[in-house]
Scaffold this motif. Structure first.
Motif, PDB file in Angstrom:
ATOM      1  N   GLY A  87     -12.334 -19.477   7.604  1.00 37.72           N
ATOM      2  CA  GLY A  87     -12.641 -19.984   8.931  1.00 37.72           C
ATOM      3  C   GLY A  87     -12.086 -21.370   9.179  1.00 37.72           C
ATOM      4  N   ALA A  88     -12.281 -21.873  10.391  1.00 41.54           N
ATOM      5  CA  ALA A  88     -11.781 -23.187  10.783  1.00 41.54           C
ATOM      6  C   ALA A  88     -12.476 -24.311  10.011  1.00 41.54           C
ATOM      7  CB  ALA A  88     -11.973 -23.389  12.282  1.00 41.54           C
ATOM      8  N   ASP A  89     -13.633 -24.023   9.426  1.00 38.65           N
ATOM      9  CA  ASP A  89     -14.342 -25.023   8.622  1.00 38.65           C
ATOM     10  C   ASP A  89     -13.909 -25.001   7.161  1.00 38.65           C
ATOM     11  OD1 ASP A  89     -15.404 -22.586   7.942  1.00 38.65           O
ATOM     12  OD2 ASP A  89     -17.498 -23.131   8.352  1.00 38.65           O
ATOM     13  N   GLY A  90     -12.923 -24.167   6.815  1.00 41.09           N
ATOM     14  CA  GLY A  90     -12.441 -24.071   5.448  1.00 41.09           C
ATOM     15  C   GLY A  90     -13.307 -23.230   4.547  1.00 41.09           C
ATOM     16  N   LYS A  91     -14.278 -22.510   5.127  1.00 41.42           N
ATOM     17  CA  LYS A  91     -15.164 -21.680   4.323  1.00 41.42           C
ATOM     18  C   LYS A  91     -14.816 -20.210   4.503  1.00 41.42           C
ATOM     19  CE  LYS A  91     -19.027 -24.947   4.413  1.00 41.42           C
ATOM     20  NZ  LYS A  91     -20.451 -25.172   4.754  1.00 41.42           N
ATOM     21  N   LEU A  92     -15.201 -19.421   3.516  1.00 41.13           N
ATOM     22  CA  LEU A  92     -14.898 -17.992   3.550  1.00 41.13           C
ATOM     23  C   LEU A  92     -15.754 -17.291   4.589  1.00 41.13           C
ATOM     24  CD1 LEU A  92     -14.800 -17.313  -0.310  1.00 41.13           C
ATOM     25  CD2 LEU A  92     -12.865 -17.746   1.222  1.00 41.13           C
ATOM     26  N   THR A  93     -15.136 -16.326   5.252  1.00 41.98           N
ATOM     27  CA  THR A  93     -15.851 -15.547   6.257  1.00 41.98           C
ATOM     28  C   THR A  93     -15.406 -14.093   6.180  1.00 41.98           C
ATOM     29  OG1 THR A  93     -16.317 -15.251   8.612  1.00 41.98           O
ATOM     30  CG2 THR A  93     -14.137 -16.085   8.032  1.00 41.98           C
ATOM     31  N   ASP A  94     -16.345 -13.181   6.404  1.00 41.85           N
ATOM     32  CA  ASP A  94     -16.005 -11.760   6.463  1.00 41.85           C
ATOM     33  C   ASP A  94     -16.019 -11.253   7.902  1.00 41.85           C
ATOM     34  OD1 ASP A  94     -18.713 -11.893   6.919  1.00 41.85           O
ATOM     35  OD2 ASP A  94     -19.293 -10.663   5.195  1.00 41.85           O
ATOM     36  N   ARG A  95     -15.973 -12.178   8.870  1.00 38.66           N
ATOM     37  CA  ARG A  95     -15.942 -11.824  10.300  1.00 38.66           C
ATOM     38  C   ARG A  95     -14.540 -12.062  10.842  1.00 38.66           C
ATOM     39  NH1 ARG A  95     -21.204 -11.854  12.756  1.00 38.66           N
ATOM     40  NH2 ARG A  95     -22.826 -12.277  11.200  1.00 38.66           N
ATOM     41  N   TRP A  96     -13.967 -11.054  11.433  1.00 37.87           N
ATOM     42  CA  TRP A  96     -12.605 -11.141  11.960  1.00 37.87           C
ATOM     43  C   TRP A  96     -12.477 -12.243  13.006  1.00 37.87           C
ATOM     44  CZ3 TRP A  96      -7.857  -9.280  10.929  1.00 37.87           C
ATOM     45  CH2 TRP A  96      -6.881  -9.379  11.930  1.00 37.87           C
ATOM     46  N   ALA A  97     -13.440 -12.355  13.873  1.00 34.83           N
ATOM     47  CA  ALA A  97     -13.350 -13.318  14.972  1.00 34.83           C
ATOM     48  C   ALA A  97     -13.349 -14.760  14.473  1.00 34.83           C
ATOM     49  CB  ALA A  97     -14.503 -13.104  15.945  1.00 34.83           C
ATOM     50  N   ASP A  98     -13.909 -15.025  13.289  1.00 41.26           N
ATOM     51  CA  ASP A  98     -14.004 -16.398  12.778  1.00 41.26           C
ATOM     52  C   ASP A  98     -12.838 -16.792  11.883  1.00 41.26           C
ATOM     53  OD1 ASP A  98     -16.431 -16.612  14.080  1.00 41.26           O
ATOM     54  OD2 ASP A  98     -17.610 -16.019  12.311  1.00 41.26           O
ATOM     55  N   ALA A  99     -11.979 -15.838  11.529  1.00 44.82           N
ATOM     56  CA  ALA A  99     -10.920 -16.105  10.558  1.00 44.82           C
ATOM     57  C   ALA A  99      -9.676 -16.675  11.226  1.00 44.82           C
ATOM     58  CB  ALA A  99     -10.562 -14.832   9.809  1.00 44.82           C
ATOM     59  N   ILE A 100      -9.130 -17.731  10.620  1.00 39.95           N
ATOM     60  CA  ILE A 100      -7.845 -18.286  11.062  1.00 39.95           C
ATOM     61  C   ILE A 100      -6.774 -18.068  10.002  1.00 39.95           C
ATOM     62  CG2 ILE A 100      -8.941 -20.036  12.495  1.00 39.95           C
ATOM     63  CD1 ILE A 100      -8.202 -22.061  10.252  1.00 39.95           C
ATOM     64  N   SER A 101      -7.192 -17.635   8.793  1.00 43.85           N
ATOM     65  CA  SER A 101      -6.265 -17.354   7.702  1.00 43.85           C
ATOM     66  C   SER A 101      -6.916 -16.314   6.809  1.00 43.85           C
ATOM     67  CB  SER A 101      -5.962 -18.637   6.916  1.00 43.85           C
ATOM     68  OG  SER A 101      -4.943 -18.404   5.960  1.00 43.85           O
ATOM     69  N   PHE A 102      -6.122 -15.750   5.877  1.00 45.82           N
ATOM     70  CA  PHE A 102      -6.629 -14.648   5.065  1.00 45.82           C
ATOM     71  C   PHE A 102      -6.201 -14.802   3.605  1.00 45.82           C
ATOM     72  CE2 PHE A 102      -6.083 -13.253   9.415  1.00 45.82           C
ATOM     73  CZ  PHE A 102      -7.308 -12.664   9.700  1.00 45.82           C
ATOM     74  N   ALA A 103      -7.012 -14.220   2.709  1.00 43.77           N
ATOM     75  CA  ALA A 103      -6.740 -14.293   1.279  1.00 43.77           C
ATOM     76  C   ALA A 103      -7.383 -13.089   0.611  1.00 43.77           C
ATOM     77  CB  ALA A 103      -7.285 -15.601   0.693  1.00 43.77           C
ATOM     78  N   VAL A 104      -7.325 -13.030  -0.727  1.00 38.67           N
ATOM     79  CA  VAL A 104      -7.938 -11.950  -1.486  1.00 38.67           C
ATOM     80  C   VAL A 104      -8.740 -12.571  -2.620  1.00 38.67           C
ATOM     81  CG1 VAL A 104      -5.886 -11.671  -2.951  1.00 38.67           C
ATOM     82  CG2 VAL A 104      -7.535  -9.787  -2.742  1.00 38.67           C
ATOM     83  N   LYS A 105      -9.896 -11.968  -2.912  1.00 39.26           N
ATOM     84  CA  LYS A 105     -10.734 -12.493  -3.983  1.00 39.26           C
ATOM     85  C   LYS A 105     -10.139 -12.153  -5.340  1.00 39.26           C
ATOM     86  CE  LYS A 105     -15.357 -12.444  -6.015  1.00 39.26           C
ATOM     87  NZ  LYS A 105     -16.782 -12.100  -5.842  1.00 39.26           N
ATOM     88  N   SER A 106     -10.142 -13.154  -6.231  1.00 34.54           N
ATOM     89  CA  SER A 106      -9.593 -12.992  -7.573  1.00 34.54           C
ATOM     90  C   SER A 106     -10.392 -11.962  -8.359  1.00 34.54           C
ATOM     91  CB  SER A 106      -9.608 -14.333  -8.303  1.00 34.54           C
ATOM     92  OG  SER A 106      -9.227 -14.166  -9.649  1.00 34.54           O
ATOM     93  N   THR A 107      -9.679 -11.245  -9.243  1.00 32.66           N
ATOM     94  CA  THR A 107     -10.323 -10.268 -10.120  1.00 32.66           C
ATOM     95  C   THR A 107     -10.350 -10.750 -11.567  1.00 32.66           C
ATOM     96  OG1 THR A 107      -9.643  -8.422  -8.711  1.00 32.66           O
ATOM     97  CG2 THR A 107     -10.195  -7.893 -10.998  1.00 32.66           C
ATOM     98  N   ASP A 108      -9.248 -11.328 -12.026  1.00 34.38           N
ATOM     99  CA  ASP A 108      -9.128 -11.716 -13.438  1.00 34.38           C
ATOM    100  C   ASP A 108      -8.332 -13.016 -13.532  1.00 34.38           C
ATOM    101  OD1 ASP A 108      -9.240 -11.614 -16.200  1.00 34.38           O
ATOM    102  OD2 ASP A 108      -7.456 -10.350 -16.375  1.00 34.38           O
ATOM    103  N   PRO A 109      -8.927 -14.155 -13.138  1.00 32.65           N
ATOM    104  CA  PRO A 109      -8.160 -15.398 -13.104  1.00 32.65           C
ATOM    105  C   PRO A 109      -7.883 -15.961 -14.500  1.00 32.65           C
ATOM    106  CG  PRO A 109     -10.440 -15.846 -12.575  1.00 32.65           C
ATOM    107  CD  PRO A 109     -10.315 -14.352 -12.684  1.00 32.65           C
ATOM    108  N   CYS A 110      -6.727 -16.590 -14.654  1.00 30.76           N
ATOM    109  CA  CYS A 110      -6.418 -17.304 -15.895  1.00 30.76           C
ATOM    110  C   CYS A 110      -6.775 -18.774 -15.759  1.00 30.76           C
ATOM    111  CB  CYS A 110      -4.944 -17.161 -16.249  1.00 30.76           C
ATOM    112  SG  CYS A 110      -3.819 -18.060 -15.150  1.00 30.76           S
TER     113      CYS A 110
END
Length: 434
Positions: A250-273
């Motif tokens: 979202g615009a506040d830099g926090k994660l959101t699962d609402r389409w209307a609040d999203a300004i950018s997109f990413a994917v949650k890590s599964t196995d980070p190094c």
């Protein structure tokens, strides 16, 4: 050589007493019991000598009482340091005092009167005016704890006495910092800044206050994970985010699962190094020390409270008159009650409260992939396609689109390019942060 004793000898008792007195006077390796003399120089005036309470023997007649007095703590006979052995150090005439390394023992530490309360100390003592005694250079406890107050140097040649190329070192000697601690985890401290978050781990490395750095590595650093991630806080309305889920920012830099609040997109890590942004729990501070429940037990304790005083008097008599045999202390078995349920609840409450607060705070963050390979929860994709976020009701989903069919907007929103398909059918993408 003529026999020392013979049949009908009139002064046999006198001769035996002379030998007994000579033996008691010591030092034993310098007593000519046969009438001969020692040859060759002594390495040092201090001899290896073991006794219940130390008064080390000296060949040159140096007085020892004032020199060794600082070693004994007679304030509590149950918690008294008893030097057990000294190893002489030869001095340098006109340059360096001679002295000794002293091994001292102690009982009753930490309120335990069995082996867990035993301690072994290594100290250094010199013959300078007043006799300088070092603090414990090495302390070994009967419960398994080992303390080395200063440096541990590994692999540095002996000639570099004043250059500490130490693998474990605190260059600023900041009070309260730990150079090395290995319990359930290891903490390597160089400066006095920060401990990371309170989560359990195998090793923590803090940063130096000189440069702000933690680790310099000349070679590669190998890790089993496959992506680089960062912790990000979730918006209050954001629900649970599954590993591999396409998520909005979202615009506040926090994660959101609402389409209307999203300004950018990413994917949650599964196995980070590697995971950055690991400051989310610093507000909680350090976790309280772990506690162990005390169980009902039986310990051996002195039979009388007067026993320590009796022992002290007897020790003095033994030193003055070696013919008096050492008197064994008398002990009795004393049952000691362990923690009640109420006491145990109180003792473990701080740790449980911290764990609960940590877990509650953990629910407000998630690890989001910013580089590397990440399985994405999209089925039916083929290598070469891009995963593009799309609206799914009020939420966010993802679809696979061929590169030739993409619009510029879709490309800028894409969270990665598919390079393989996992065994479970999910697309594995090289992360591209939108």
């Amino acid at each position: 050589m003529a026999d020392k004793f013979y049949d009908g000898m009139p002064n046999v008792n006198e001769k035996l007493n002379d030998m007994d007195r000579a033996f008691a006077a010591g030092p034993y390796n310098a007593v000519p019991l046969t009438g001969g003399v020692m040859s060759g120089p002594l390495a040092n005036t201090y001899q290896i000598y073991s006794t219940h309470s130390i008064y080390a023997r000296s060949v040159d007649g140096l007085t020892n009482t004032s020199l060794y007095a600082p070693v004994n703590n007679t304030g509590n006979a149950l918690d008294r340091i008893n030097p057990a052995m000294s190893l002489g150090v030869t001095g340098i005439a006109g340059k360096a005092f001679e002295g000794a390394f002293i091994f001292a023992t102690r009982a009753g530490r930490g309120g335990s009167y069995v082996k867990d309360g035993f301690s072994l100390y290594l100290k250094a003592l010199d013959t300078s005016p007043g006799g300088q005694l070092s603090p414990g250079l090495l302390i070994v406890r009967g419960n398994g704890y080992v303390t080395i107050p200063k440096y541990v140097r590994i692999g540095t040649p002996e000639e570099y006495d004043d250059t500490y190329y130490s693998v474990i070192q605190n260059p600023n000697q900041v009070e309260g910092t730990r150079n090395l601690e290995i319990v359930n985890s290891a903490i390597f401290n160089v400066g006095a800044t920060g401990y990371g978050n309170g989560s359990e781990c195998v090793m923590r490395v803090t940063q130096t206050s000189l440069t702000g750095r933690s680790i310099n590595a000349a070679g590669t650093i190998n890790a089993s994970g496959a992506d680089y991630a960062e912790y990000m806080f979730k918006a209050p309305a954001c629900g649970v985010v599954a590993a591999g889920q396409v998520i909005g920012i979202g615009a506040d830099g926090k994660l959101t699962d609402r389409w209307a609040d999203a300004i950018s997109f990413a994917v949650k890590s599964t196995d980070p190094c590697m995971v950055g942004g690991d400051k989310w729990s610093q507000q909680l501070g350090q976790r309280p020390a772990s506690v162990t429940r005390a169980l009902d037990r039986v310990e051996s304790m002195l039979a009388s409270e007067a026993q320590p005083a009796v022992e002290a008097i007897y020790d003095g008599l033994t030193l003055l008159t070696p013919a008096i045999p050492a008197k064994a202390a008398v002990y009795r078995e004393v049952p000691l009650a362990g923690d009640t349920d109420e006491e145990w609840a109180v003792r473990q409450a701080p740790g449980l409260a911290f764990d609960a607060a940590l877990e509650a705070l953990r629910q407000t963050v998630d690890r989001i992939a910013f580089a590397g390979q990440v399985p994405c929860n999209i089925q039916g994709a083929v290598p070469g396609q891009f995963i593009v976020p799309v609206q799914d009701g009020a939420g966010i989903a993802g679809i696979a689109i061929n590169e030739t069919d993409m619009t510029l907007q879709q490309y800028t929103r894409a969270i990665g390019k598919v390079i393989a398909v996992e065994d479970d059918g999910r697309a594995r993408v090289i992360v591209k942060v939108a």
